[in-house]
Design a protein around this motif. Sequence first.
Motif, mmCIF file in Angstrom:
data_model
loop_
_atom_site.group_PDB
_atom_site.id
_atom_site.type_symbol
_atom_site.label_atom_id
_atom_site.label_comp_id
_atom_site.label_asym_id
_atom_site.label_seq_id
_atom_site.Cartn_x
_atom_site.Cartn_y
_atom_site.Cartn_z
ATOM 1 N N LYS A 115 41.955 -29.947 115.484
ATOM 2 C CA LYS A 115 41.865 -28.550 115.097
ATOM 3 C C LYS A 115 43.254 -27.942 114.888
ATOM 4 O O LYS A 115 44.171 -28.172 115.685
ATOM 5 C CB LYS A 115 41.146 -27.740 116.185
ATOM 6 C CG LYS A 115 39.775 -28.280 116.588
ATOM 7 C CD LYS A 115 38.740 -28.078 115.514
ATOM 8 C CE LYS A 115 37.343 -28.421 116.005
ATOM 9 N NZ LYS A 115 37.171 -29.845 116.347
ATOM 10 N N ALA A 116 43.398 -27.152 113.830
ATOM 11 C CA ALA A 116 44.631 -26.387 113.644
ATOM 12 C C ALA A 116 44.784 -25.406 114.802
ATOM 13 O O ALA A 116 43.834 -24.718 115.182
ATOM 14 C CB ALA A 116 44.578 -25.618 112.323
ATOM 15 N N GLY A 117 45.966 -25.387 115.408
ATOM 16 C CA GLY A 117 46.187 -24.514 116.552
ATOM 17 C C GLY A 117 45.609 -25.053 117.841
ATOM 18 O O GLY A 117 45.655 -24.395 118.876
ATOM 19 N N GLU B 204 53.272 -15.993 116.872
ATOM 20 C CA GLU B 204 54.644 -15.617 117.208
ATOM 21 C C GLU B 204 55.637 -16.194 116.195
ATOM 22 O O GLU B 204 56.729 -16.667 116.569
ATOM 23 C CB GLU B 204 55.001 -16.073 118.625
ATOM 24 C CG GLU B 204 54.086 -15.518 119.708
ATOM 25 C CD GLU B 204 54.195 -14.004 119.865
ATOM 26 O OE1 GLU B 204 55.307 -13.509 120.094
ATOM 27 O OE2 GLU B 204 53.160 -13.322 119.727
ATOM 28 N N GLY B 205 55.265 -16.189 114.933
ATOM 29 C CA GLY B 205 56.149 -16.672 113.871
ATOM 30 C C GLY B 205 56.151 -18.176 113.680
ATOM 31 O O GLY B 205 56.808 -18.682 112.771
ATOM 32 N N GLU B 206 55.403 -18.920 114.492
ATOM 33 C CA GLU B 206 55.354 -20.378 114.380
ATOM 34 C C GLU B 206 54.056 -20.818 113.707
ATOM 35 O O GLU B 206 52.979 -20.355 114.062
ATOM 36 C CB GLU B 206 55.447 -21.026 115.763
ATOM 37 C CG GLU B 206 55.458 -22.551 115.714
ATOM 38 C CD GLU B 206 55.516 -23.192 117.088
ATOM 39 O OE1 GLU B 206 55.594 -24.445 117.148
ATOM 40 O OE2 GLU B 206 55.483 -22.461 118.102
ATOM 41 N N ILE B 207 54.178 -21.703 112.720
ATOM 42 C CA ILE B 207 53.017 -22.244 112.032
ATOM 43 C C ILE B 207 52.496 -23.451 112.812
ATOM 44 O O ILE B 207 53.226 -24.407 113.050
ATOM 45 C CB ILE B 207 53.370 -22.656 110.593
ATOM 46 C CG1 ILE B 207 53.806 -21.426 109.791
ATOM 47 C CG2 ILE B 207 52.198 -23.349 109.915
ATOM 48 C CD1 ILE B 207 54.330 -21.745 108.405
ATOM 49 N N LEU B 208 51.227 -23.386 113.204
ATOM 50 C CA LEU B 208 50.616 -24.450 113.994
ATOM 51 C C LEU B 208 49.553 -25.166 113.165
ATOM 52 O O LEU B 208 48.582 -24.552 112.713
ATOM 53 C CB LEU B 208 49.960 -23.873 115.260
ATOM 54 C CG LEU B 208 50.836 -22.986 116.161
ATOM 55 C CD1 LEU B 208 50.013 -22.474 117.338
ATOM 56 C CD2 LEU B 208 52.058 -23.754 116.644
#
Length: 219
Positions: free
Chosen positions: A162-164, A92-96
Amino acid sequence: MNLAFRLRIESTMLVLASASPRRKELLTQAGLTFTVEASEVLEDLLPKETAADYVSRLAEEKARAVFERRKSAEDDGDPLIVLGADTCVLSEGEILGKPRNREEARRMLQGISGRTHQVLTGIAAVTRAGATVATEISQVTVDLIDPDELETYLDTGEPLDKAGAYGIQGYAARWIPRIEGCYFNVVGLPIARTMDILAKANAKLATPPHDPAATVVVP
């Protein structure tokens, strides 16, 4: 793996600039011989930086940092190639990236629940001839996550690494009915694209550019 490429790779010193056990396992699975030396690079997002630019920049910075520490070894041996990688989730446009605590992990997982997001991995191979960089993107669809199952997953501690806040190869696989693109990219290192980057980096060693700081971005 192409035999000629294997022979070229085996005549180099390959270093993985990452402490990730998953990336180490995937490179070993691909039949490569390498050493591991983690880099210490700040992973702050720059103003107006896109997710693709973010992961490719960090991958190159990690690889260059280790190359600078190890490049003197070339004087006594084979050419050096340092492989860097960085992965993030775009939802949703957010970098996690990796969550800093349980609450942030919970928020990330709630954010990807019932949606499709992107996983991006930047890959960089740095040699004395410069850097070869690429970005791999996969689409990951996540089912609605039951709140009780989410808490059970958080209890494992796995999301913090973990990423995300999830690993597709672990408990969270139960929530992922579909991916589009490279599965290994979601794990942390797209093997086929990585082999291509290493091959291109090897080719550049034979005809290096005049500027060792040069970066070649591979589509």
